[in-house]
Write an enzyme that holds these catalytic residues in place. Structure first.
Site, short mmCIF file in Angstrom:
data_model
loop_
_atom_site.label_atom_id
_atom_site.label_comp_id
_atom_site.label_asym_id
_atom_site.label_seq_id
_atom_site.Cartn_x
_atom_site.Cartn_y
_atom_site.Cartn_z
N LYS A 1 -9.25 -0.16 -6.26
CA LYS A 1 -9.33 0.48 -4.94
C LYS A 1 -10.67 1.15 -4.74
O LYS A 1 -11.12 1.94 -5.57
CB LYS A 1 -8.20 1.52 -4.83
N HIS B 1 0.88 -1.20 0.00
CA HIS B 1 0.00 0.00 0.00
C HIS B 1 0.90 1.23 0.00
O HIS B 1 1.47 1.60 1.02
CB HIS B 1 -0.91 0.01 1.24
N HIS C 1 2.93 14.47 1.63
CA HIS C 1 2.36 15.81 1.41
C HIS C 1 3.45 16.81 1.79
O HIS C 1 4.14 16.60 2.80
CB HIS C 1 1.15 16.05 2.31
N ASP D 1 1.36 2.64 3.54
CA ASP D 1 0.50 3.80 3.34
C ASP D 1 1.33 5.08 3.37
O ASP D 1 0.85 6.13 3.80
CB ASP D 1 -0.64 3.86 4.37
N ALA E 1 -4.19 14.82 5.35
CA ALA E 1 -3.97 13.54 6.03
C ALA E 1 -2.96 12.71 5.26
O ALA E 1 -3.07 12.58 4.04
CB ALA E 1 -5.28 12.78 6.14
N HIS F 1 -4.86 -0.53 5.65
CA HIS F 1 -4.46 0.22 6.85
C HIS F 1 -5.44 0.06 8.01
O HIS F 1 -6.05 1.01 8.45
CB HIS F 1 -4.20 1.70 6.52
N HIS G 1 1.57 5.36 -1.75
CA HIS G 1 1.22 6.53 -2.56
C HIS G 1 2.51 7.13 -3.10
O HIS G 1 3.38 7.51 -2.33
CB HIS G 1 0.48 7.58 -1.71
N LEU G 2 2.60 7.20 -4.44
CA LEU G 2 3.82 7.76 -5.05
C LEU G 2 3.60 9.14 -5.65
O LEU G 2 4.57 9.77 -6.09
CB LEU G 2 4.34 6.80 -6.13
N ARG G 3 2.34 9.59 -5.75
CA ARG G 3 2.03 10.90 -6.35
C ARG G 3 2.50 10.94 -7.81
O ARG G 3 2.71 9.92 -8.44
CB ARG G 3 2.63 12.06 -5.53
N LEU H 1 -5.32 9.22 7.79
CA LEU H 1 -6.62 8.57 7.86
C LEU H 1 -6.46 7.11 7.48
O LEU H 1 -5.71 6.82 6.54
CB LEU H 1 -7.61 9.27 6.92
N HIS I 1 -10.55 1.33 1.43
CA HIS I 1 -10.33 2.28 2.52
C HIS I 1 -11.56 2.13 3.40
O HIS I 1 -12.64 2.60 3.06
CB HIS I 1 -10.19 3.72 1.99
N ASN J 1 -4.96 7.32 -6.26
CA ASN J 1 -5.70 8.55 -5.93
C ASN J 1 -4.96 9.81 -6.36
O ASN J 1 -4.68 10.71 -5.57
CB ASN J 1 -6.08 8.61 -4.44
C1 NCD Z 1 -3.69 9.03 1.94
C2 NCD Z 1 -3.19 10.06 0.93
O1 NCD Z 1 -2.68 11.10 1.35
O2 NCD Z 1 -3.28 9.81 -0.27
N1 NCD Z 1 -3.78 9.63 3.23
C3 NCD Z 1 -3.84 9.03 4.43
O3 NCD Z 1 -4.02 9.71 5.43
N2 NCD Z 1 -3.69 7.72 4.57
C4 NCD Z 1 -4.99 8.44 1.48
C5 NCD Z 1 -5.38 7.16 2.18
O4 NCD Z 1 -4.65 6.17 2.16
O5 NCD Z 1 -6.47 7.10 2.77
ZN ZN Z 2 -3.28 5.07 1.52
ZN ZN Z 3 -6.88 5.05 2.76
#
Ligand code: NCD
Ligand code: ZN
Ligand code: ZN
Length: 358
Positions: free
Chosen positions: A106, A20, A258, A254, A270, A181, A22-24, A226, A143, A48
């Site tokens: 997802k 899990h 940011h 996760d 978050a 998560h 996030h690489l943006r 989150l 999620h 996302n």
């Molecule tokens: C994640 C994000 O910033 O993309 N943020 C988070 O707080 N976990 C989104 C997610 O995994 O719910």
């Molecule tokens: Zn996530």
């Molecule tokens: Zn999530």
């Protein structure tokens, strides 16, 4: 792998995967992808973005951007996912199955978390898609929080189990599901006892901290994610689940970068940035629980087995070495503050490969 003690100075593991991540995109992607590639062989990449990665064509293009952003010599395979929307078609699922590079879909309940406004407003709209996923054996990653504003934010995961997950899995009993998560004892118990194919990822932040950490000496925006951190009893349940050897639980950081300014403001984003020291954070938790001998299965075997992929053959070595997590790192035009900034971690990644280190 056993008999670990405080005298253990090196830890050798099969190279782990992050199930899990996030690489943006763009400059942010370039700033963070190397940190994950330095540790993990593969990662399930969350969709996302804005706009979301909703089609196989989107995922193909995003995958190429990730590969292009990798540092020279990195050995890292991005495993792509699609973002489920009210408009996703069953045909898209069949294309995803045939693509060979899309590995999951997802579910973000609309409004539940960062970049989730394109998410699902009513699960019944996605029934033909869920049916196609069940047939294609394509995992649904959830999620797991309800968005009902009447439900207390600390109870949204438990409410999701009763209101969404149990009915969903009754309607689609062969659907493979990953409860992403997990943060509560209720989620752990559900995953332990539910029938059918279910897995769950557990993050470093939910293993390391309880909700007091959000307010330790003042408001701590870099620990805000989150689902939000929960009470200590829940953290203990998560540690027991992660370290207990049950193959349904596996590593998913996760890591959700940011920029510092986006978290340090009146309405902060978050997401915790854990990628640079992810495996070391898990090692710290497992050692504190007296379960270092179970780290490898959690980090390197259970997730691959759930996704029906081969386990990695490379190894990594961690060395017992105290180091301080940097207070900030470069990020696009800004900086990013990692989780555990300025804290000391007792393990450090020393090498990747089949070689041993001296
Ligand atoms: C994640 C994000 O910033 O993309 N943020 C988070 O707080 N976990 C989104 C997610 O995994 O719910
Ligand atoms: Zn996530
Ligand atoms: Zn999530």
């Amino acid at each position: 792998m056993n008999d670990y003690s405080a005298a253990t100075t090196a830890l050798r593991l099969t190279r782990p995967d992050d199930w899990h991540l996030h690489l943006r995109d763009g400059e942010a992607l370039r700033a963070v992808v190397g940190a994950s590639a330095a540790q993990f062989a593969r990662a399930i990449v969350m969709p996302n973005l804005r706009p979301p990665v909703a089609t196989v064509d989107d995922a193909r293009a995003y995958r190429q951007r990730i590969l292009d952003a990798l540092p020279a010599g990195a050995r890292f395979t991005p495993l792509m996912t699609l973002y489920l929307t009210d408009r996703t078609s069953a045909d898209e699922i069949r294309r995803a199955r045939d693509s060979g590079f899309v590995h999951a879909v997802k579910l973000y309940p609309a409004g539940a978390t960062t970049n989730s406004d394109a998410g699902v407003t009513d699960l019944r709209r996605t029934w033909p898609v869920l049916d196609a996923m069940q047939q294609a054996q394509m995992p649904l990653l959830v999620h797991g929080e309800v968005t009902d504003p009447d439900v207390d934010v600390f109870d949204r995961e438990a409410a999701f189990i009763d209101r969404v997950l149990i009915p969903l899995r009754r309607d689609f009993p062969a659907l493979r599901v990953v409860f992403e998560h997990v943060t509560t004892r209720e989620a752990v118990q559900y995953v332990e006892h539910a029938g059918g194919a279910i897995g769950a990822t557990i993050t470093p932040q939910h293993l390391l901290y309880d909700r007091n950490a959000l307010f330790a000496g003042g408001l701590r925006p870099h620990r805000y994610c989150l689902p939000v951190l929960k009470r200590a009893t829940h953290r203990r349940a998560l540690v027991e689940a992660a370290t207990g050897g049950n193959p349904r639980f596996f590593l998913g950081t996760d890591s959700a970068p940011h920029a510092a300014h986006a978290k340090e403001q009146a309405c902060g984003c978050a997401g915790c940035y854990t990628a640079p020291h992810a495996i070391e954070s898990y090692a710290t938790v497992f050692e504190a629980a007296g379960a270092l001998d179970r780290l490898e299965a959690f980090a390197s075997f259970h997730g691959a087995d759930f996704y029906r992929m081969p386990r990695n053959t490379e190894c990594i070595e961690l060395r017992r070495e105290r180091w301080t997590v940097p207070s900030e790192l470069p990020f696009d035009d800004d900086v990013i503050v990692p989780l555990c900034a300025r804290e000391t971690i007792p393990w450090k990644l020393a090498s990747i490969g089949s070689r041993s280190i001296q």
